[in-house]
Design a protein around this motif. Structure first.
Motif, short mmCIF file in Angstrom:
data_model
loop_
_atom_site.label_atom_id
_atom_site.label_comp_id
_atom_site.label_asym_id
_atom_site.label_seq_id
_atom_site.Cartn_x
_atom_site.Cartn_y
_atom_site.Cartn_z
N ILE A 1 0.84 -1.20 0.00
CA ILE A 1 0.00 0.00 0.00
C ILE A 1 0.88 1.25 0.00
CG2 ILE A 1 -1.41 1.39 1.59
CD1 ILE A 1 -3.17 -0.90 2.06
N ASN A 2 0.45 2.25 -0.78
CA ASN A 2 1.09 3.57 -0.86
C ASN A 2 2.44 3.57 -1.56
OD1 ASN A 2 -1.02 5.05 0.37
ND2 ASN A 2 -0.30 4.43 2.40
N LYS A 3 2.83 2.47 -2.17
CA LYS A 3 4.04 2.44 -3.00
C LYS A 3 3.61 2.41 -4.46
CE LYS A 3 6.70 2.21 0.60
NZ LYS A 3 7.48 3.40 1.04
N ILE A 4 4.26 3.21 -5.29
CA ILE A 4 3.82 3.41 -6.67
C ILE A 4 4.39 2.34 -7.60
CG2 ILE A 4 3.91 4.98 -8.65
CD1 ILE A 4 3.93 7.29 -6.66
N LEU A 5 3.51 1.83 -8.46
CA LEU A 5 3.89 0.88 -9.50
C LEU A 5 3.83 1.60 -10.84
CD1 LEU A 5 4.46 -2.20 -10.19
CD2 LEU A 5 2.01 -2.31 -10.71
N LEU A 6 4.91 1.51 -11.62
CA LEU A 6 4.96 2.14 -12.93
C LEU A 6 4.46 1.18 -14.01
CD1 LEU A 6 8.47 3.88 -12.81
CD2 LEU A 6 6.27 4.70 -11.94
N ILE A 7 3.79 1.74 -15.02
CA ILE A 7 3.27 0.96 -16.15
C ILE A 7 3.73 1.64 -17.43
CG2 ILE A 7 1.20 0.04 -17.27
CD1 ILE A 7 -0.26 0.55 -14.56
N LYS A 8 4.26 0.84 -18.35
CA LYS A 8 4.76 1.41 -19.61
C LYS A 8 4.35 0.52 -20.77
CE LYS A 8 9.19 1.04 -20.43
NZ LYS A 8 10.66 1.26 -20.41
N ASN A 9 3.77 1.15 -21.80
CA ASN A 9 3.43 0.44 -23.02
C ASN A 9 3.71 1.37 -24.20
OD1 ASN A 9 1.28 -0.13 -25.30
ND2 ASN A 9 1.54 -2.04 -24.18
N GLY A 10 4.86 1.17 -24.84
CA GLY A 10 5.26 2.08 -25.91
C GLY A 10 5.41 3.50 -25.38
N GLN A 11 4.69 4.43 -25.98
CA GLN A 11 4.74 5.83 -25.56
C GLN A 11 3.79 6.13 -24.41
OE1 GLN A 11 7.03 8.04 -26.79
NE2 GLN A 11 7.79 6.19 -27.82
N ASP A 12 2.98 5.16 -24.03
CA ASP A 12 2.02 5.37 -22.94
C ASP A 12 2.68 5.06 -21.60
OD1 ASP A 12 -0.25 6.01 -24.60
OD2 ASP A 12 -0.27 3.89 -25.18
N HIS A 13 2.61 6.02 -20.68
CA HIS A 13 3.19 5.86 -19.36
C HIS A 13 2.13 6.17 -18.30
CE1 HIS A 13 6.71 6.40 -21.92
NE2 HIS A 13 7.45 5.87 -20.97
N CYS A 14 1.99 5.26 -17.33
CA CYS A 14 1.01 5.44 -16.26
C CYS A 14 1.64 4.98 -14.94
CB CYS A 14 -0.25 4.62 -16.52
SG CYS A 14 -1.02 4.90 -18.14
N ALA A 15 0.96 5.30 -13.85
CA ALA A 15 1.41 4.86 -12.53
C ALA A 15 0.20 4.66 -11.65
CB ALA A 15 2.36 5.88 -11.92
N ILE A 16 0.31 3.71 -10.73
CA ILE A 16 -0.82 3.41 -9.85
C ILE A 16 -0.31 3.19 -8.43
CG2 ILE A 16 -0.75 0.93 -10.37
CD1 ILE A 16 -3.84 0.97 -10.14
N LYS A 17 -1.11 3.65 -7.48
CA LYS A 17 -0.80 3.46 -6.06
C LYS A 17 -2.05 2.94 -5.36
CE LYS A 17 -0.12 7.14 -3.45
NZ LYS A 17 0.56 8.29 -2.79
N ILE A 18 -1.98 1.72 -4.84
CA ILE A 18 -3.10 1.15 -4.10
C ILE A 18 -3.19 1.85 -2.75
CG2 ILE A 18 -4.09 -0.94 -3.10
CD1 ILE A 18 -4.00 -1.02 -6.13
N LEU A 19 -4.38 2.34 -2.43
CA LEU A 19 -4.59 3.09 -1.19
C LEU A 19 -5.20 2.23 -0.09
CD1 LEU A 19 -6.10 6.33 -2.77
CD2 LEU A 19 -3.71 5.91 -2.16
N SER A 20 -6.08 1.32 -0.47
CA SER A 20 -6.74 0.47 0.53
C SER A 20 -7.36 -0.72 -0.17
CB SER A 20 -7.82 1.25 1.29
OG SER A 20 -8.86 1.65 0.41
N TYR A 21 -7.69 -1.74 0.61
CA TYR A 21 -8.39 -2.90 0.07
C TYR A 21 -9.20 -3.56 1.18
CZ TYR A 21 -3.96 -4.99 1.70
OH TYR A 21 -2.85 -5.33 2.42
N LYS A 22 -10.20 -4.33 0.76
CA LYS A 22 -11.10 -4.97 1.72
C LYS A 22 -11.61 -6.28 1.15
CE LYS A 22 -15.47 -4.18 4.21
NZ LYS A 22 -16.59 -3.22 4.44
#
Length: 208
Positions: free
Chosen positions: A60-81
């Motif tokens: 939780i709260n650590k960022i995961l990077l995502i890359k596909n060609g020129q597309d760049h994104c990032a996601i951070k899980i905040l909570s789960y249940k």
């Protein structure tokens, strides 16, 4: 001094893995290919990143990077249940357990973040029969042409057709401090020959 620090890091990793082994009834993560059940993952996700052949479970709260060609994104899980609501299957539903999650998802352009979004994630059993079954899950994540799947508690998983999509775990928590070209990070693609790997939080790289 640097050699001493390296020895300390190795000792901490050894102690963390020793504690993990004792607390998880000797479940051998690093000899497996398939993703463990959620009970096993819950035991380690507070202290480790879990890397599989097509997914990464990030703390939780650590960022995961995502890359596909020129597309760049990032996601951070905040909570789960989890709801612990699994029931006996019926003809109309598998009655699998239900899960919820929340995450911050960011798209980047020219190295700069430009679109922030809060994701309300869910995984539920489809209801119905065959092709007319209805699935209300909200577990698909898109980064450009890439389609990824959220899996409880904090996994982002590549689909088999996600050619060219790569994931990179980081220690970063601030989206404004990310560098997708950092030499510190390692990118992971879909690779069915890769066994699972555990990385202690203290050893996660900073993308800078």
């Amino acid at each position: 001094m640097q050699l001493k620090n390296i020895r300390i890091v190795k000792l901490l990793k050894f102690l963390a893995i020793l504690s993990l082994t004792m607390n998880s009834k000797a479940f051998d993560f690093e000899s497996q290919y398939s993703r463990p059940n959620v009970d096993e993952i819950e035991k380690v996700i507070g202290e480790f990143t879990l890397i599989g052949f097509k997914w990464i479970d990030q703390p939780i709260n650590k960022i995961l990077l995502i890359k596909n060609g020129q597309d760049h994104c990032a996601i951070k899980i905040l909570s789960y249940k989890r709801f612990n609501d699994k029931k006996v299957p019926t003809i109309f539903s598998a009655n699998e357990e239900s899960f919820l999650g929340e995450a911050t998802f960011v798209k980047f352009k020219n190295g700069k973040s430009y679109k922030f979004k809060t994701l309300h994630l869910s995984s539920k059993s489809p209801v119905g029969i065959g092709k007319i079954a209805y699935d209300s899950s909200q577990d698909i994540i898109r980064c450009g042409k890439a389609r990824l799947l959220w899996r409880y508690p904090s996994a982002i998983s590549l689909l088999s057709e996600s050619n060219g999509t790569n994931l990179s775990p980081t220690a970063n928590e601030d989206f404004n401090e990310l560098n997708f070209n950092s030499t510190n990070i390692r990118w992971y693609s879909y690779d069915e020959s890769r066994k699972m790997e555990l990385i202690p939080i203290s050893e996660l790289p900073i993308a800078q």
